[in-house]
Design a protein around this motif. Structure first.
Motif, PDB file in Angstrom:
ATOM      1  N   PRO A 229      73.034  18.032  55.556  1.00  0.00           N
ATOM      2  CA  PRO A 229      72.572  16.895  54.754  1.00  0.00           C
ATOM      3  C   PRO A 229      72.999  15.597  55.440  1.00  0.00           C
ATOM      4  O   PRO A 229      74.077  15.539  56.008  1.00  0.00           O
ATOM      5  N   HIS A 230      72.162  14.580  55.362  1.00  0.00           N
ATOM      6  CA  HIS A 230      72.560  13.361  56.073  1.00  0.00           C
ATOM      7  C   HIS A 230      73.566  12.537  55.276  1.00  0.00           C
ATOM      8  O   HIS A 230      74.285  11.730  55.839  1.00  0.00           O
ATOM      9  N   SER A 231      73.622  12.748  53.950  1.00  0.00           N
ATOM     10  CA  SER A 231      74.603  11.992  53.169  1.00  0.00           C
ATOM     11  C   SER A 231      75.010  12.746  51.910  1.00  0.00           C
ATOM     12  O   SER A 231      74.257  12.814  50.936  1.00  0.00           O
ATOM     13  N   VAL A 232      76.210  13.280  51.957  1.00  0.00           N
ATOM     14  CA  VAL A 232      76.742  13.967  50.782  1.00  0.00           C
ATOM     15  C   VAL A 232      76.959  12.979  49.632  1.00  0.00           C
ATOM     16  O   VAL A 232      76.829  13.338  48.461  1.00  0.00           O
ATOM     17  N   ALA A 233      77.237  11.730  49.959  1.00  0.00           N
ATOM     18  CA  ALA A 233      77.453  10.733  48.902  1.00  0.00           C
ATOM     19  C   ALA A 233      76.198  10.587  48.046  1.00  0.00           C
ATOM     20  O   ALA A 233      76.273  10.540  46.809  1.00  0.00           O
ATOM     21  N   LEU A 234      75.033  10.545  48.689  1.00  0.00           N
ATOM     22  CA  LEU A 234      73.789  10.456  47.914  1.00  0.00           C
ATOM     23  C   LEU A 234      73.568  11.729  47.100  1.00  0.00           C
ATOM     24  O   LEU A 234      73.080  11.674  45.965  1.00  0.00           O
ATOM     25  N   VAL A 236      75.827  13.697  45.793  1.00  0.00           N
ATOM     26  CA  VAL A 236      76.728  13.698  44.639  1.00  0.00           C
ATOM     27  C   VAL A 236      76.244  12.705  43.588  1.00  0.00           C
ATOM     28  O   VAL A 236      76.215  13.003  42.384  1.00  0.00           O
ATOM     29  N   LEU A 237      75.845  11.547  44.047  1.00  0.00           N
ATOM     30  CA  LEU A 237      75.317  10.548  43.112  1.00  0.00           C
ATOM     31  C   LEU A 237      74.126  11.127  42.357  1.00  0.00           C
ATOM     32  O   LEU A 237      74.038  11.033  41.122  1.00  0.00           O
ATOM     33  N   ILE A 303      80.861  21.838  48.705  1.00  0.00           N
ATOM     34  CA  ILE A 303      80.423  20.899  47.676  1.00  0.00           C
ATOM     35  C   ILE A 303      78.950  21.104  47.321  1.00  0.00           C
ATOM     36  O   ILE A 303      78.534  20.853  46.181  1.00  0.00           O
TER      37      ILE A 303
END
Lengths: 489, 489, 489
Positions: A229-234, A236-237, A303
């Motif tokens: 995934p390029h962004s785990v933060a996105l 999770v959001l 995650i």
């Protein structure tokens, strides 16, 4: 006020007054719930975008926005009419046929009902976007979205939720399938399976992304390659937004809060939704951790498992949230985590490429949600929420198994109906070369090839600018030590 | 309970009881709606930050937070008093004059009313932040924000929404402008045009960013240069948050849900808001796609167009959401997409640099929203929502054109009033050198020059650390093959 | 309807009808408020993740999700029972003892009450995650979370919010501590201090991150090193989500909106919450700006100060939001900004490493919130919200100082109780080597060492792919100039 006539008039006025209050309360309730469900669009956009490679972010997000917009137009023009128009609980119909473009509808209850139902339609549509990400043509996606929200999904809704539907729990008793009707309270089947099974058909026909199971020349790879995934933060959001939105999705499906008993049902939905999400998350992550440890000896907490487990629990409880006890929701969530892992592995074995694992979450657990309702529905809670005497298999009794039977028929109906329409549709698109981008576009990414450029430009100031600025700053400090970059005051 | 007196007492108690319930319901309604509108602050912050270059992200976000904070202080101390204080529908006033700092106000209705109105004031203020991004001095922005929320915006509110305002639809009949008063239900004019026209004046006086139309030495560039957004993901997130927040903004502007008829209006607002956003999005994107294809031969779908089109539709329906039919909302949204494209191109031609295209969205479509109301307002819906006999031009009749006339006067008033105050203010700031950062600060970015450093540090672990860790891991695997980094269990 | 009996029956029916409406309204209210509080989980996740280095983002976010999930399980099985089970206002108890796993609870009020309280428990748990980020073992964190939500936090809730608690304001008059009971309306103490003081103990025992105060060999650094946040955008998003969620947290703590007077309290909470956040933000940022200018001569506006100041104001008003005038909220917020700066500096002096400054925000201002209530609680508002005759010190009178005394006892109780349980617990974990990751894992980051890889992969397409694509595009343009990448139509 001592005269009987006057008093009687006051009582009549009070009755009207309470009816007005209840009307306002229920419109407000669906405004809240509909806005929460609409917010899930942001959740899907963030989750899908975060899950894929940076070079296709604009593409997936544009699809996410446009299926909401197309969903609004499709559901306004024809979808809502097909789903709910002209329903009559005394006879069964295949499709509704009135209230196109909301003509002549001015009462708040109907208007806000459209809003709430539109948000559901948009959810069904957007589920597919993630699965087919990174290689599906934009035009094909939009055409499919309109078809789903305008026609395919409304027929499913009509069959299961309209009072004229052949599987509906809201039709007259003599019309109820197996004397029961399908219990799919907020749409494990109607919404999630419909979206999820469409995604399955699309992914199978579209084929995997280059480099996932086969290289660019079509040679099978020694083992499947995961694209990080390029962004785990996105991700999770997106997951949190979806979870929050589910508190509109499930409790809101009472469609009102003022009638007697509705508040009990809505509150139960909030509790069961919470517990299934929590147990699904823990179940998927811990199971994966143990399996990974057995295979590799390393203890890794994943995650992605945690997030998809939570979403699996949420999908799994959606059908039965109003008729299952909290403990049952907890169990349903745990199994939902396993269902997710099973279907996710199965897809890899079948070399079906789902870019965001939406099929295991929405199709796999959509089915599980329906089956779980047929197993765990408590007689007392079914009586509360539906006023009918059926219950899940595990509670035994005279009706044991009937509800489960209806749920399975519902599952088969959804798969069959969606398949009959969408498989030929996707095959036609594919045969005409309209379904998949060409290999070079896929390699360079859809953002450059179809959307004017990359989604990110994280570059800061040039080194040259930084150097000049530092020199300037230190020089000014030498001259005016206590005042940098400002006029002397 | 068989005695008339007792019964009469019960009825009185019931009347009080229902009034209490209604009071609670309405406070809850505005709490919900106000929180949704406040959430739009997050939307603006994400959208603005995503739209600009990475080197100015801290700066724009700090402005976004602080105009909400400053807005709260400004609107609490004086803004609310100027807007609504001491209103009396029997006479017109220029400005309110009581309830400063909410002194002596303890009833829930007034308190939550302040909260809801504060969220609107903060919205008006924050619109400007994006336009002037990347070159406006921080202190100038804060000073301007306080002035807008404390004085300029409240006067607009007073004129159009207070019952003492000269353009108000809520004043006594004999005081209504052209016998009608302006219909600007949720503030296409009051909120969006006020913010948008301020942004226009500010952008004109502040000048474009270096490298947009002119190089650092002031020489005109051969053609305008677009700075790519640093994160489309943030833009999309912001757009969705704004769209969701609009379900508080528009339906919430009934200011209550319990009185008879209010629920119908609120529900209609939810529907029209949805349809205008959807059609605006599709309209802007498809129009741009066709124009781009004509110009370059390439088929490109532009997500910025899609997002700004949706926002344009939302702004465009804000004035008339309560008085337009769903089909009219759909049409208003389509035209809003064109209005956006027109104003966006116009700004480029005029060499006015709007870093996030807020002027086309909020000023252009703020005007369009007011005009559209003058065209599409249905007599029946106006009677429902306002209790007055006027309607839009397209419905003809005795009052045809009157409402449109008032809307145009309202537009001119807002432009004129904001201009009279803000143009001299911005020119003064500019003349004193307090408005714009110096060229070197602009080049290095405001985050380094004014906010202690860059907004992002995406660097991962050092290569050295990764190498050491890999060696260690493989060594441990050699020793304890099935158990990495953990005690033997 | 002219007969007295009939009328009497109608009145009885109306009374039931209104009770049903009120029941629905209150369940809806807590559904809304609980969902908003749950949304704060997303806020904490974004804020914490944004504040730390990119190499530990997966780890912190996984902790954030899992403490919500663990919190749901812990609070469902035992936590809620310990907190509220079997409460009896006529006698004091240490802990509740009924309603484990919500067995036999089917009324909507109790179910939604659990949901709302669960969201609070999850908040208390998640506060700690940020402080111990980047070096705390995953298993230790999960074990601690379950303990907090299942046992430690419920005892605090029981003592202060249950009607059997020894510090409760809801117990019978003769049982009220100092004749007053603690006023901690929404939990400055119960939630924020409990989380914050746990974070303090954990941070002290766990030790600072390598390179913050000491190098890898344990040598003290010449001065403390700050690790820059990896994404200010995530921090700002998190802060806004938290602020919005607080409109569920504080006003929602009335636990209902239909009873007479509740709406006034809820509306006041929305206003005081807004003002304290705004003034806290401005206070912290301006104070820091002035201090920095004195120290370095540079004028720098620090967005971290602005965000933590707003959160400090929010925590600071949480205890007294229902009993303080708006002006008092404004003052409380300003002081909250200073409290934040003071505690933040103190931690650095004590070499206690808080990765996100949660201790100053939640512990420091949790204490300040309780004390502020003891100072600023207005007698009239206390009478409204609590029906008791006590007030803050600044209002003088017969009870002056009593309330402040109770608040201080409450603070000491929370610190003491949490300390008695958690200090030995953390020391034991530490002694057994289960608390902290090893130095190499810390250096390479927890995402690689425990969570299968990095949280971000921002790489775009390869240069090779871009080149091939450009060549192909320009070639096609030569052949079919006006139609790129599409079939001729």
């Amino acid at each position: 006020m001592s005269d009987l006539e006057t008093l009687s008039a006051s009582v009549t006025a009070l009755e009207e007054s309470i009816a007005t209050t209840n009307g306002g309360l229920d419109v407000f309730y669906l405004l809240f719930a509909g806005a929460m469900v609409f917010f899930m669009q942001a959740g899907f956009a963030m989750l899908c975008a975060g899950s894929i490679r940076a070079k296709n972010v604009k593409n997936i997000m544009l699809k996410n926005i446009l299926d909401a917009c197309g969903g609004a137009v499709g559901f306004w023009t024809i979808g809502y009419a097909f789903a709910y128009g002209g329903a009559d609980s005394s006879k069964l119909t295949f499709i509704g046929n009135s209230d196109f473009v909301l003509a002549n509808i001015h009462d708040g209850g109907s208007l806000i009902g459209w809003f709430f139902q539109f948000a559901f339609a948009a959810t069904a549509a957007t589920i597919v976007a993630g699965t087919v990400a990174e290689r599906c043509k934009f035009e094909a996606y939009i055409a499919y979205s309109l078809m789903l929200t305008g026609f395919v999904y409304p027929v499913v809704v009509h069959s299961i939720w309209s009072s004229s539907g052949f599987l509906s729990a809201f039709t007259d008793d003599e019309n109820k399938f197996l004397g029961s009707g399908m219990i799919d309270f907020a749409g494990s089947g109607v919404v999630h399976m419909t979206g999820g099974v469409t995604a399955l058909f699309a992914a199978k026909i579209l084929g995997p992304r280059i480099g996932r199971f086969y290289d660019a020349d079509g040679n099978e790879l020694p083992e499947p390659v995961s694209f990080p995934p390029h962004s785990v933060a996105l991700q999770v959001l997106g997951t949190f937004i979806l979870w929050v939105g589910w508190y509109g999705f499930n409790p809101g499906s009472t469609l009102g809060i003022s009638p007697a008993g509705y508040a009990d049902v809505a509150a139960l939905c909030a509790v069961t939704t919470t517990l299934a999400a929590a147990s699904g998350s823990v179940s998927a992550m811990m199971t994966d951790m143990i399996m990974t440890r057995k295979a590799t000896g390393e203890t890794m907490y994943d995650i992605t498992m945690c997030m998809n487990g939570a979403l699996s629990g949420l999908v799994g409880i959606t059908a039965g949230c109003s008729v299952c006890e909290p403990w049952a929701a907890f169990v349903i969530g745990i199994i939902a985590g396993w269902v997710y892992i099973f279907f996710s592995s199965l897809l890899v074995k079948l070399k079906i490429d789902d870019a965001v694992d939406a099929i295991p979450v929405h199709f796999g657990n959509g089915m599980w949600g329906c089956i779980a309702t047929g197993l765990f529905a408590s007689p007392g809670l079914v009586a509360n929420a539906y006023g009918t005497p059926n219950n899940g298999l595990f509670y035994g009794g005279a009706n044991a198994g009937k509800l489960l039977g209806v749920e399975i028929v519902g599952i088969l109906f959804i798969i069959g109906w969606v398949g009959v329409i969408m498989i030929p549709y996707f095959m036609l698109l594919n045969a005409m070369g309209l379904f998949r981008v060409d290999a070079l576009e896929e390699e360079v990414g859809l953002d450059i090839s179809h959307h004017k450029g990359a989604a990110y430009d994280m570059s800061g100031p040039s080194e040259d600018a930084k150097e000049k600025y530092e020199i300037s700053t230190s020089q000014r400090k030498l001259v005016v030590p206590a005042d940098d970059g400002e006029e002397n005051a």
